[in-house]
Motif scaffolding. Structure first.
Motif, PDB file in Angstrom:
ATOM      1  N   HIS A 140       0.817  -1.112  -0.044  1.00  0.00           N
ATOM      2  CA  HIS A 140      -0.038  -0.079  -0.012  1.00  0.00           C
ATOM      3  C   HIS A 140       0.921   1.174   0.025  1.00  0.00           C
ATOM      4  CE1 HIS A 140      -3.988   1.843   1.502  1.00  0.00           C
ATOM      5  NE2 HIS A 140      -4.264   1.196   0.465  1.00  0.00           N
ATOM      6  N   ILE A 180       2.619   1.773  -3.473  1.00  0.00           N
ATOM      7  CA  ILE A 180       1.807   1.937  -4.497  1.00  0.00           C
ATOM      8  C   ILE A 180       1.476   3.425  -4.383  1.00  0.00           C
ATOM      9  CG2 ILE A 180      -0.647   1.728  -5.356  1.00  0.00           C
ATOM     10  CD1 ILE A 180       0.057  -1.314  -4.968  1.00  0.00           C
ATOM     11  N   LYS A 181       1.089   3.873  -3.085  1.00  0.00           N
ATOM     12  CA  LYS A 181       0.577   5.297  -2.852  1.00  0.00           C
ATOM     13  C   LYS A 181       1.681   6.309  -3.315  1.00  0.00           C
ATOM     14  CE  LYS A 181      -2.802   4.574   0.594  1.00  0.00           C
ATOM     15  NZ  LYS A 181      -3.123   4.613   2.132  1.00  0.00           N
ATOM     16  N   LEU A 233       1.964   6.667  -6.969  1.00  0.00           N
ATOM     17  CA  LEU A 233       0.799   7.253  -7.634  1.00  0.00           C
ATOM     18  C   LEU A 233       0.945   8.769  -7.168  1.00  0.00           C
ATOM     19  CD1 LEU A 233      -2.170   4.513  -6.772  1.00  0.00           C
ATOM     20  CD2 LEU A 233      -1.037   5.377  -9.078  1.00  0.00           C
ATOM     21  N   VAL A 267      -5.329   5.010 -13.497  1.00  0.00           N
ATOM     22  CA  VAL A 267      -4.637   3.954 -12.691  1.00  0.00           C
ATOM     23  C   VAL A 267      -5.147   4.372 -11.402  1.00  0.00           C
ATOM     24  CG1 VAL A 267      -2.278   2.918 -12.197  1.00  0.00           C
ATOM     25  CG2 VAL A 267      -3.019   3.528 -14.524  1.00  0.00           C
ATOM     26  N   ALA A 268      -4.715   5.505 -10.910  1.00  0.00           N
ATOM     27  CA  ALA A 268      -4.773   5.903  -9.464  1.00  0.00           C
ATOM     28  C   ALA A 268      -6.441   5.552  -8.937  1.00  0.00           C
ATOM     29  CB  ALA A 268      -4.556   7.235  -9.131  1.00  0.00           C
ATOM     30  N   VAL A 303      -8.429   3.554 -10.226  1.00  0.00           N
ATOM     31  CA  VAL A 303      -8.818   1.895 -10.269  1.00  0.00           C
ATOM     32  C   VAL A 303      -7.860   1.584  -9.019  1.00  0.00           C
ATOM     33  CG1 VAL A 303      -8.070  -0.236 -11.560  1.00  0.00           C
ATOM     34  CG2 VAL A 303      -8.994   1.774 -12.789  1.00  0.00           C
ATOM     35  N   VAL A 304      -6.893   1.676  -8.849  1.00  0.00           N
ATOM     36  CA  VAL A 304      -5.954   1.312  -7.508  1.00  0.00           C
ATOM     37  C   VAL A 304      -6.728   1.740  -6.443  1.00  0.00           C
ATOM     38  CG1 VAL A 304      -3.790   1.273  -6.282  1.00  0.00           C
ATOM     39  CG2 VAL A 304      -3.845   0.943  -8.754  1.00  0.00           C
ATOM     40  N   LEU A 305      -6.950   2.845  -6.195  1.00  0.00           N
ATOM     41  CA  LEU A 305      -7.667   3.436  -5.069  1.00  0.00           C
ATOM     42  C   LEU A 305      -9.113   2.951  -4.855  1.00  0.00           C
ATOM     43  CD1 LEU A 305      -6.734   7.362  -5.066  1.00  0.00           C
ATOM     44  CD2 LEU A 305      -5.870   5.480  -3.538  1.00  0.00           C
ATOM     45  N   ALA A 347      -9.994  -0.081  -5.598  1.00  0.00           N
ATOM     46  CA  ALA A 347      -9.576  -1.567  -5.327  1.00  0.00           C
ATOM     47  C   ALA A 347      -9.212  -1.440  -3.765  1.00  0.00           C
ATOM     48  CB  ALA A 347      -8.374  -2.233  -6.396  1.00  0.00           C
ATOM     49  N   PHE A 348      -8.495  -0.366  -3.224  1.00  0.00           N
ATOM     50  CA  PHE A 348      -8.168  -0.264  -2.055  1.00  0.00           C
ATOM     51  C   PHE A 348      -9.375  -0.119  -1.340  1.00  0.00           C
ATOM     52  CE2 PHE A 348      -3.516   1.240  -2.908  1.00  0.00           C
ATOM     53  CZ  PHE A 348      -3.010   0.035  -2.584  1.00  0.00           C
ATOM     54  N   ASP A 403      -9.947   7.432   0.957  1.00  0.00           N
ATOM     55  CA  ASP A 403      -9.672   6.968  -0.330  1.00  0.00           C
ATOM     56  C   ASP A 403     -10.699   7.358  -1.463  1.00  0.00           C
ATOM     57  OD1 ASP A 403      -6.977   5.947   0.184  1.00  0.00           O
ATOM     58  OD2 ASP A 403      -7.657   3.995   0.572  1.00  0.00           O
TER      59      ASP A 403
END
Length: 196
Positions: free
Chosen positions: A103, A106-107, A110, A124-125, A127-129, A131-132, A155
Motif C-alpha cells: 500500500h 503504490i501510494k 501514484l 490507474v490511480a 482504479v487502484v484506490l 480496489a483499496f 480513499d
C-alpha cells in the motif's frame, strides 16, 4: 446594455478560476496527505517486520492495565486485546507487513505520478484506490476494524478529487491543442503525457 454583460463576464471568469484554484488546492492537499500516508505505511511495515511479538503484547498490556482506553473490561480494551491476539498469532502480522508495504509503495508511486500531472496515472490511480476501498471495506467487515472504514472513506474522497483533476487537465490540454491550431501535430501537449 453592453456594459452589464461585459461586467458579468469577468465575474464569471473569476468564479470559475476561484473554483478551479480551490479544487486544485484541495487536490494538492489530498495527494500530499496520501503521500504522507504512504510514507507512514512504508515505515510502519518496516517497523512491524522487525518488532518482536512480545513488544506488541507488552504494549497492549500496558495500555489496558493503565486504563488508557477507559475500563480494562470495556469495549475498546477488548477490541485492542483481540486485535493484538490476532496480530501476534502469525498470519495477521505477515498480512499487515505485506499490506502496509504494498500500500505504501503504490501510494508513493501514484502520488509522484499525479504530482507530475502524468495523464496516464490518473485512471490507474482511480482504479487502484477503488480496489483499496473495496478491500478495506471487505477487511473491515471481516475484522470489525474501526480504522479501515475511515481509510476507505478517505480513499473514496481522493478518488473524486483525482477524477475532477483529471477532467480539468483533459479540458486544459484539449484547449491547448485547439489553440495550437489544426496544422499542429499535437506534440506540445503530448510531451507532458509521457511523464518525462
Amino acid at each position: 446594455m453592453a456594459e452589464p454583460n461585459q461586467q458579468n463576464q469577468p465575474n464569471r471568469e473569476n468564479q470559475q478560476n476561484q473554483g478551479k484554484t480551490s479544487t486544485d488546492r484541495l487536490f494538492r492537499i489530498a495527494i500530499t496527505l496520501k503521500g504522507l500516508d504512504g510514507a507512514v505505511q512504508l515505515v510502519g511495515a518496516l517497523i512491524l517486520a522487525f518488532i518482536p511479538s512480545t513488544v506488541v503484547t507488552g504494549f497492549t498490556h500496558a495500555v489496558i492495565t493503565r486504563d488508557l482506553l477507559g475500563d480494562p473490561s470495556g469495549t475498546l480494551a477488548r477490541h485492542l486485546e483481540l486485535a493484538t491476539e490476532h496480530f501476534v498469532s502469525g498470519g495477521t502480522k505477515t498480512f499487515a507487513v505485506a499490506y502496509l508495504l504494498a500500500h505504501g509503495v503504490i501510494k508513493l508511486l501514484l502520488v509522484w505520478a499525479l504530482a507530475r500531472k502524468w495523464m496516464r496515472a490518473y485512471p490507474v490511480a482511480m482504479v487502484v484506490l477503488g480496489a483499496f476501498v473495496v478491500y478495506e471495506v471487505y477487511r473491515a467487515i471481516n475484522t470489525h476494524s474501526i480504522a479501515l472504514p475511515f481509510f476507505a472513506a478517505l480513499d473514496a474522497v481522493i478518488i473524486v478529487l483525482v477524477y475532477r483533476e483529471y477532467r480539468q487537465l483533459r479540458r486544459e490540454r484539449a484547449r491547448q491543442r485547439e489553440s495550437d491550431g489544426p496544422g499542429s501535430d499535437g506534440t506540445g501537449s503530448g510531451g507532458s503525457d509521457s511523464g518525462s
